[in-house]
Design a protein around this motif. Structure first.
Motif, short mmCIF file in Angstrom:
data_model
loop_
_atom_site.label_atom_id
_atom_site.label_comp_id
_atom_site.label_asym_id
_atom_site.label_seq_id
_atom_site.Cartn_x
_atom_site.Cartn_y
_atom_site.Cartn_z
N THR A 191 -80.32 93.69 9.83
CA THR A 191 -80.82 95.04 9.53
C THR A 191 -79.69 95.82 8.89
O THR A 191 -78.60 95.91 9.46
CB THR A 191 -81.25 95.76 10.82
N GLY A 240 -86.07 105.00 11.90
CA GLY A 240 -85.49 103.77 11.38
C GLY A 240 -84.67 103.96 10.11
O GLY A 240 -84.11 103.02 9.56
N ALA A 241 -84.56 105.21 9.64
CA ALA A 241 -83.84 105.49 8.39
C ALA A 241 -82.33 105.33 8.54
O ALA A 241 -81.63 105.18 7.55
CB ALA A 241 -84.16 106.90 7.91
N GLY A 242 -81.84 105.40 9.79
CA GLY A 242 -80.40 105.25 10.01
C GLY A 242 -79.72 106.50 10.54
O GLY A 242 -78.49 106.55 10.63
N LYS A 243 -80.50 107.49 10.95
CA LYS A 243 -79.92 108.77 11.38
C LYS A 243 -79.02 108.60 12.62
O LYS A 243 -77.90 109.10 12.64
CB LYS A 243 -81.04 109.79 11.69
N SER A 244 -79.54 107.93 13.64
CA SER A 244 -78.76 107.77 14.87
C SER A 244 -77.51 106.92 14.63
O SER A 244 -76.44 107.21 15.16
CB SER A 244 -79.60 107.13 15.98
N THR A 245 -77.67 105.89 13.82
CA THR A 245 -76.52 105.04 13.47
C THR A 245 -75.45 105.87 12.77
O THR A 245 -74.26 105.77 13.08
CB THR A 245 -76.97 103.87 12.56
N TYR A 257 -76.65 95.31 11.38
CA TYR A 257 -76.87 94.67 12.69
C TYR A 257 -77.40 93.28 12.45
O TYR A 257 -78.32 93.09 11.65
CB TYR A 257 -77.89 95.46 13.51
P1 ADP Z 1 -83.21 106.54 13.08
O1 ADP Z 1 -82.25 107.24 13.99
O2 ADP Z 1 -83.30 107.17 11.72
O3 ADP Z 1 -84.54 106.32 13.69
P2 ADP Z 1 -81.56 104.22 13.61
O4 ADP Z 1 -80.19 104.54 13.17
O5 ADP Z 1 -81.86 104.29 15.06
O6 ADP Z 1 -82.60 105.09 12.77
O7 ADP Z 1 -81.91 102.73 13.14
C1 ADP Z 1 -81.71 102.27 11.81
C2 ADP Z 1 -82.07 100.79 11.74
O8 ADP Z 1 -81.13 100.02 12.49
C3 ADP Z 1 -83.43 100.48 12.36
O9 ADP Z 1 -84.03 99.47 11.61
C4 ADP Z 1 -83.08 100.00 13.75
O10 ADP Z 1 -84.07 99.11 14.24
C5 ADP Z 1 -81.76 99.31 13.53
N1 ADP Z 1 -80.88 99.37 14.72
C6 ADP Z 1 -80.36 100.48 15.28
N2 ADP Z 1 -79.58 100.18 16.31
C7 ADP Z 1 -79.59 98.82 16.44
C8 ADP Z 1 -78.96 97.87 17.31
N3 ADP Z 1 -78.13 98.27 18.29
N4 ADP Z 1 -79.22 96.56 17.12
C9 ADP Z 1 -80.03 96.15 16.12
N5 ADP Z 1 -80.65 96.98 15.24
C10 ADP Z 1 -80.43 98.29 15.40
#
Ligand code: ADP
Length: 220
Positions: free
Chosen positions: A22, A45-50, A15
């Motif tokens: 990031t 913040g590990a990337g699980k949702s992504t 991102y």
């Molecule tokens: P988790 O689900 O493990 O908490 P995320 O996948 O939500 O982790 O986020 C992984 C990293 O990517 C984090 O540093 C988060 O801030 C960043 N991030 C997630 N979505 C976005 C976005 N749409 N724009 C910018 N940064 C993002």
């Protein structure tokens, strides 16, 4: 023969916001077979949702590719991804997957209609297994947290997906309400579904055949 349902190869997702970058995923690969339940855990913040969004075809990775049941779901036109998702993937995200102006039963029916394969007996059996028969006519706004989580799972399972993806599906639940949800997820895996659950829950980790630890966008 083992049937690989989910193949994620070397996923990268960055991102950018101005000068800031990031690196949410840095080369994550994951293969999941039918019948397997995988827990993805790791700090916030590990990337699980992504990762889950990329696996569902809701987000495209910047590098790498995702195949579900042998079909590439990443980097395709939106309409093709949506059709593949409706047929092959059940998605249960924290934000909820219920349409507010349809009842619980109406929500389950609606997602089945999207694929043109309506199966009322199966609708009844999932609502029953999740203890929702009496709430079939309730509106999403009338549900408790536990009921909403179970209704979300009913929607995710409506089309008997080859792949079930869930992001903290039991995050709002106490242990008593968590148990039937996890039982149904396990049963669904037994019906040849590959399951990936992002969760911090100990019960989810216990249920899983494999736990994948994610940290700073990489698997440990
Ligand atoms: P988790 O689900 O493990 O908490 P995320 O996948 O939500 O982790 O986020 C992984 C990293 O990517 C984090 O540093 C988060 O801030 C960043 N991030 C997630 N979505 C976005 C976005 N749409 N724009 C910018 N940064 C993002």
């Amino acid at each position: 023969m083992d049937l690989v349902i989910l193949e994620a190869e070397e996923l990268y997702r960055f991102y950018r916001a101005g000068e800031e970058e990031t690196r949410a995923l840095r080369g994550v690969s994951l293969h999941v077979q039918a019948g397997e339940v995988i827990a993805v855990s790791g700090p916030s913040g590990a990337g699980k949702s992504t990762l889950l969004a990329c696996l569902a075809g809701l987000d495209d990775p910047d590098g790498g590719m995702v195949r579900v049941d042998g079909q590439r779901i990443s980097h395709r036109p939106e309409a093709e991804k949506a059709a593949l998702r409706a047929r092959l993937v059940g998605v249960l995200f924290q934000s909820g997957n219920l349409i507010e102006h349809l009842t619980v039963g109406g929500n389950v029916d609606f997602v089945q209609r999207l694929t043109g394969r309506r199966d009322v007996a199966w609708q009844r059996s999932i609502l029953d297994a999740l203890g929702l028969t009496k709430r079939e006519r309730a509106w999403p706004s009338q549900l408790s947290g536990g009921e909403a989580a179970r209704a979300g799972l009913a929607v995710a399972l409506a089309n008997r997906p080859a792949l079930l993806l869930a992001d903290e599906p039991t995050g709002e639940l106490d242990e008593q309400t968590e148990a039937p949800v996890l039982r149904l997820i396990r049963e669904q895996a037994g019906e040849h579904t590959a399951v990936v659950i992002a969760s911090h829950s100990r019960a989810v980790r216990r249920l899983a055949d494999r736990v994948v630890e994610l940290k700073d966008g990489r698997t440990l």
